[in-house]
Scaffold this motif. Sequence first.
Motif, PDB file in Angstrom:
ATOM      1  N   THR A 159      41.159  60.507  34.425  1.00 11.26           N
ATOM      2  CA  THR A 159      41.410  59.255  34.015  1.00 11.26           C
ATOM      3  C   THR A 159      40.769  59.296  32.537  1.00 11.26           C
ATOM      4  OG1 THR A 159      39.044  58.733  34.987  1.00 11.26           O
ATOM      5  CG2 THR A 159      41.183  57.921  36.138  1.00 11.26           C
ATOM      6  N   GLY A 160      41.059  58.423  31.577  1.00 13.06           N
ATOM      7  CA  GLY A 160      40.395  58.358  30.537  1.00 13.06           C
ATOM      8  C   GLY A 160      41.327  58.848  29.156  1.00 13.06           C
ATOM      9  N   GLN A 161      41.135  58.699  27.978  1.00 13.73           N
ATOM     10  CA  GLN A 161      41.965  59.022  26.845  1.00 13.73           C
ATOM     11  C   GLN A 161      41.623  60.210  25.869  1.00 13.73           C
ATOM     12  OE1 GLN A 161      42.969  55.217  25.505  1.00 13.73           O
ATOM     13  NE2 GLN A 161      44.503  55.784  23.546  1.00 13.73           N
ATOM     14  N   ILE A 162      40.339  60.024  25.732  1.00 14.25           N
ATOM     15  CA  ILE A 162      39.831  61.100  24.554  1.00 14.25           C
ATOM     16  C   ILE A 162      38.956  62.151  25.383  1.00 14.25           C
ATOM     17  CG2 ILE A 162      39.970  59.410  22.932  1.00 14.25           C
ATOM     18  CD1 ILE A 162      36.987  59.334  23.152  1.00 14.25           C
ATOM     19  N   GLU A 163      38.883  63.552  24.713  1.00 12.36           N
ATOM     20  CA  GLU A 163      37.944  64.440  25.225  1.00 12.36           C
ATOM     21  C   GLU A 163      36.796  64.410  24.262  1.00 12.36           C
ATOM     22  OE1 GLU A 163      37.657  69.106  26.905  1.00 12.36           O
ATOM     23  OE2 GLU A 163      39.534  67.979  26.533  1.00 12.36           O
ATOM     24  N   VAL A 164      35.534  64.405  24.809  1.00 17.79           N
ATOM     25  CA  VAL A 164      34.673  64.540  23.702  1.00 17.79           C
ATOM     26  C   VAL A 164      33.685  65.793  24.120  1.00 17.79           C
ATOM     27  CG1 VAL A 164      32.328  63.525  23.144  1.00 17.79           C
ATOM     28  CG2 VAL A 164      34.100  61.966  24.040  1.00 17.79           C
ATOM     29  N   ILE A 165      33.808  66.619  22.785  1.00 15.11           N
ATOM     30  CA  ILE A 165      33.275  68.027  22.772  1.00 15.11           C
ATOM     31  C   ILE A 165      31.825  67.960  21.990  1.00 15.11           C
ATOM     32  CG2 ILE A 165      35.473  69.098  23.331  1.00 15.11           C
ATOM     33  CD1 ILE A 165      35.488  69.878  20.380  1.00 15.11           C
ATOM     34  N   THR A 166      31.346  69.195  21.763  1.00 16.77           N
ATOM     35  CA  THR A 166      29.990  69.095  21.018  1.00 16.77           C
ATOM     36  C   THR A 166      30.320  70.353  20.160  1.00 16.77           C
ATOM     37  OG1 THR A 166      27.831  69.135  21.160  1.00 16.77           O
ATOM     38  CG2 THR A 166      28.876  70.404  22.734  1.00 16.77           C
ATOM     39  N   THR A 167      29.248  70.783  19.336  1.00 19.40           N
ATOM     40  CA  THR A 167      28.980  71.759  18.742  1.00 19.40           C
ATOM     41  C   THR A 167      27.512  72.575  18.796  1.00 19.40           C
ATOM     42  OG1 THR A 167      29.656  72.763  16.282  1.00 19.40           O
ATOM     43  CG2 THR A 167      27.789  70.926  16.549  1.00 19.40           C
ATOM     44  N   PRO A 168      27.262  73.946  18.575  1.00 16.81           N
ATOM     45  CA  PRO A 168      26.241  74.487  18.495  1.00 16.81           C
ATOM     46  C   PRO A 168      25.117  73.571  17.834  1.00 16.81           C
ATOM     47  CG  PRO A 168      27.836  76.246  18.263  1.00 16.81           C
ATOM     48  CD  PRO A 168      28.407  74.481  17.919  1.00 16.81           C
ATOM     49  N   PHE A 169      23.869  73.485  18.289  1.00 18.59           N
ATOM     50  CA  PHE A 169      23.107  72.258  18.191  1.00 18.59           C
ATOM     51  C   PHE A 169      22.725  71.996  16.728  1.00 18.59           C
ATOM     52  CE2 PHE A 169      19.212  69.678  18.420  1.00 18.59           C
ATOM     53  CZ  PHE A 169      19.430  68.858  19.505  1.00 18.59           C
ATOM     54  N   TYR A 170      22.493  72.903  15.862  1.00 15.14           N
ATOM     55  CA  TYR A 170      21.788  72.619  14.422  1.00 15.14           C
ATOM     56  C   TYR A 170      22.893  73.338  13.614  1.00 15.14           C
ATOM     57  CZ  TYR A 170      17.135  71.235  15.530  1.00 15.14           C
ATOM     58  OH  TYR A 170      15.959  70.404  15.859  1.00 15.14           O
ATOM     59  N   HIS A 171      24.173  73.292  14.138  1.00 19.64           N
ATOM     60  CA  HIS A 171      25.434  73.682  13.368  1.00 19.64           C
ATOM     61  C   HIS A 171      25.101  75.070  12.568  1.00 19.64           C
ATOM     62  CE1 HIS A 171      28.740  72.887  10.535  1.00 19.64           C
ATOM     63  NE2 HIS A 171      29.246  72.270  11.439  1.00 19.64           N
ATOM     64  N   ILE A 173      26.114  79.106  11.795  1.00 19.65           N
ATOM     65  CA  ILE A 173      27.451  80.025  11.751  1.00 19.65           C
ATOM     66  C   ILE A 173      27.152  80.737  12.800  1.00 19.65           C
ATOM     67  CG2 ILE A 173      28.835  81.533  10.711  1.00 19.65           C
ATOM     68  CD1 ILE A 173      28.905  78.366   9.535  1.00 19.65           C
ATOM     69  N   LEU A 174      27.396  80.643  14.118  1.00 23.67           N
ATOM     70  CA  LEU A 174      27.110  81.290  15.351  1.00 23.67           C
ATOM     71  C   LEU A 174      27.194  82.932  15.163  1.00 23.67           C
ATOM     72  CD1 LEU A 174      25.662  80.107  17.567  1.00 23.67           C
ATOM     73  CD2 LEU A 174      27.992  80.323  18.786  1.00 23.67           C
ATOM     74  N   PRO A 175      28.603  83.334  14.674  1.00 21.85           N
ATOM     75  CA  PRO A 175      28.693  84.676  14.531  1.00 21.85           C
ATOM     76  C   PRO A 175      27.629  85.583  13.694  1.00 21.85           C
ATOM     77  CG  PRO A 175      30.744  83.835  14.439  1.00 21.85           C
ATOM     78  CD  PRO A 175      29.615  82.600  14.360  1.00 21.85           C
ATOM     79  N   LEU A 176      27.199  84.949  12.638  1.00 27.87           N
ATOM     80  CA  LEU A 176      26.122  85.214  11.719  1.00 27.87           C
ATOM     81  C   LEU A 176      24.658  85.202  12.301  1.00 27.87           C
ATOM     82  CD1 LEU A 176      27.314  83.934   8.423  1.00 27.87           C
ATOM     83  CD2 LEU A 176      27.739  86.069   9.273  1.00 27.87           C
ATOM     84  N   ILE A 177      24.478  84.344  13.112  1.00 32.00           N
ATOM     85  CA  ILE A 177      23.065  84.189  14.023  1.00 32.00           C
ATOM     86  C   ILE A 177      23.030  85.456  14.913  1.00 32.00           C
ATOM     87  CG2 ILE A 177      21.679  82.741  15.465  1.00 32.00           C
ATOM     88  CD1 ILE A 177      21.747  81.859  12.558  1.00 32.00           C
ATOM     89  N   PRO A 199      21.093  87.455  18.995  1.00 28.70           N
ATOM     90  CA  PRO A 199      21.980  86.715  19.926  1.00 28.70           C
ATOM     91  C   PRO A 199      21.225  85.628  20.801  1.00 28.70           C
ATOM     92  CG  PRO A 199      22.217  89.247  20.168  1.00 28.70           C
ATOM     93  CD  PRO A 199      21.089  88.806  19.185  1.00 28.70           C
ATOM     94  N   GLU A 200      20.240  85.936  21.067  1.00 24.66           N
ATOM     95  CA  GLU A 200      19.295  85.056  21.825  1.00 24.66           C
ATOM     96  C   GLU A 200      19.251  83.595  21.165  1.00 24.66           C
ATOM     97  OE1 GLU A 200      16.110  87.750  20.276  1.00 24.66           O
ATOM     98  OE2 GLU A 200      18.147  87.794  20.776  1.00 24.66           O
ATOM     99  N   ASP A 201      19.151  83.568  19.900  1.00 25.21           N
ATOM    100  CA  ASP A 201      19.156  82.314  19.189  1.00 25.21           C
ATOM    101  C   ASP A 201      20.664  81.734  19.238  1.00 25.21           C
ATOM    102  OD1 ASP A 201      16.692  83.341  18.486  1.00 25.21           O
ATOM    103  OD2 ASP A 201      16.803  82.969  16.426  1.00 25.21           O
ATOM    104  N   ALA A 202      21.695  82.444  19.012  1.00 20.10           N
ATOM    105  CA  ALA A 202      23.094  81.853  19.268  1.00 20.10           C
ATOM    106  C   ALA A 202      22.922  81.189  20.722  1.00 20.10           C
ATOM    107  CB  ALA A 202      24.130  83.132  19.201  1.00 20.10           C
ATOM    108  N   ASP A 203      22.614  81.782  21.580  1.00 21.21           N
ATOM    109  CA  ASP A 203      22.604  81.314  22.894  1.00 21.21           C
ATOM    110  C   ASP A 203      21.758  80.011  23.023  1.00 21.21           C
ATOM    111  OD1 ASP A 203      23.367  81.833  25.821  1.00 21.21           O
ATOM    112  OD2 ASP A 203      21.358  82.032  26.052  1.00 21.21           O
ATOM    113  N   ALA A 204      20.666  80.025  22.522  1.00 26.53           N
ATOM    114  CA  ALA A 204      19.794  78.801  22.443  1.00 26.53           C
ATOM    115  C   ALA A 204      20.472  77.608  21.680  1.00 26.53           C
ATOM    116  CB  ALA A 204      18.438  79.108  21.832  1.00 26.53           C
TER     117      ALA A 204
END
Length: 527
Positions: A159-171, A173-177, A199-204
Motif C-alpha cells: 500500500t502507499g504511493q511514494i517511496e521515501v529514501i535517505t542519504t548518508p547522514f552529513y551528505h 562524498i562517500l567514496p572519498l571518505i 571506511p569506518e566513517d563512511a559506514d557510520a
Amino acid sequence: MRKNRVDAKRYFEDRVKIDPWIDLMLKDTKNFTDDDLAYVYKNPWNCFSVSEVVMDRFPEYKELKSKDPKTYTIEDIRKIKFFFYLANFDPDFLNGSVTLPNGTKVDLTDIVEKRNGRYYLKKEITEEDCNRIVAETYKILSSIVPVHKKLMYDPVKKTGQIEVITTPFYHPILPLIFDSDIAKVCQPQDKLPTRFNYPEDADAQVKKSIDYYEKIFGRKPLGMWPAEGSVSEQVISIFAKNKIKWIATDEKILYRSNSSVKEFYYPYRVDEDTIKGNKNENGSVLIVFRDTKLSDAIGFTYQNYDPETAADDFIKYVLSFAPEDPNEERLISVILDGENAWEWYRKDEDGKGFLNALYRKLSKLYKSGQIVTVTMSEWIYGNPKRGVRPHPITQHYEIEPLYPGSWINANFDTWIGEDEENLAWEYLLKVRNDLKRLNVPKPLELNKVPKYGTKEFYEFKAWESIYSAEGSDWFWWYGGDQTGLGGDEPFDLGFRTHLINVYKFLQKAGYKVEIPDFLFKSILKKQ
C-alpha cells in the motif's frame, strides 16, 4: 497552533537560535539593528533572495526591491521581511484554505489576494501579521513528515504511493571518505591530497542515516541516494551490509562502467567485491541510472513551456522507449533536485499545471498498460495489486566493476583535485588522524546524545564535529569551479569551525590537546 501565534517574549528569553530570519519576524521592526538590517537587504543572502520569476508574482515586493534602501521606512522593512516568507509559501496556501494532516488549517486569504495572476496585499502589514506567518510556517513544516508517512509505500502491505529514501547522514562524498585515492581512476590528471582512508566513517554516515530514518518513519529505508550520486565499487559493501537494497546515480557512470549491456533503462546489480557469482541478494545492491535528458528537461527546459505541451513532450519521450516485445520491460528513472525546478517555471506557477497534466496523462496510460509508474521497492519485490511483477536483484545484469564518480561530470572534481579542495582534505585528515591517535571512543549509539556535561557527551560532540566536516558542501565551495553568493568565506569559516570544535570538545572531555594553528588560517587563496 490554536492561536496562530508564537510566544516571541519567551522565544527571545530562552535565547533560541534557529534561524536569523525567524528572529527578524518575531522582533519589532522599529528595534532593528544594523545586523538585523543586513539580513533584510544588505547581506548577499537577504530578504530578496528569491528567483526573479517568483518576484514577478508579487509586484509590491518587486517595487520594494527596486527602491533606494536609503528611503526605506519602518513599514517598508516590515513588508520586506513579510514578503520574504509569503513568496516562499506554496501558491495553494495563498489561493485558499488548506487543511493539514493534523486537522489545522492554513488560510492566508485575509492577507493576500490574487489579481490577474499576481498577488497583492489586502491590508497594511503589522507585527502581529509577521508573528502569525511564522506560526503558519511552523504548521506547514510540522506536517511534512506526517504527509510522507501517510503516502509512503509499504512493501509488505503493498500500500502507499511514494517511496521515501535517505542519504548518508552529513551528505559526504562517500567514496572519498572511504578512500580518496579512488579519484585517481576518474581524475588521472589531477593532483590529489594525502590519502584519506576511513571506511569506518563512511559506514557510520550510512548507519546514522538509517537510524535517524527509522526513528522518524518506524522502519528502515530500502533505498538510498548517495550524496551527489557519488558511487564506487568500494562503497557497495557498506550499502549491502546495512541492508540498503537500491541506490541511484547518473547514466554517465553506467557508460564508463564494465557491463555487457549499457542501456540506462535497465537497472543493474552490483555485488560486494568479495562475492563471486552471488546468488543471494544480501550481498548485492540494485543500481539505477537516471535518464539525464528527461530529468534535465524538468529542471531546465519545461520551465519555458506551456504546461500541457511540457507534459505531452515528457510522455512522447517516454513512449519512444517502448519495446516491440510486449513481454519486455524497461525502467526509466527521473532524478533531479526537487527544490530547484519549480520556482523558475515562467508560464506555470510553481509547475502546478505541468505536474497535474503529467499525472493525469500517466494515470490514463497506466490504465491502458502503456506506462506503469513504480517505486523501486515495487519493482524489486513486485506488487500484484498494481500488476507489477517482482524483479529480484540477482536477476539483473551485473556491473563489475562500477566506475567511480558522481552525477556531476562522472567524477569527483567538484570536491577534490583543486588546490583549495586538496588543502581542505589535508586539514580534515590531520584532525581525523588526531582522533585516531588519541583513541577517542566512538558513541555506542550513533545518534543518542549522552548526558550533558559528561566525558561521553563531549566525545560524542567531537565525533559529530568530524562527521559534519566530512560533508560534501564544504568542499563544493572550495576551488574555482563553484563560488557562493557573496563569496566562499562563510563556508570556509564553517568548515574550519567544525574542525576547531573537535579539539574544543576533546579538551572539555579531559584530553590534553591543543588546537592546531593551521585551523585558524583560511583555506581560500583570495580573501
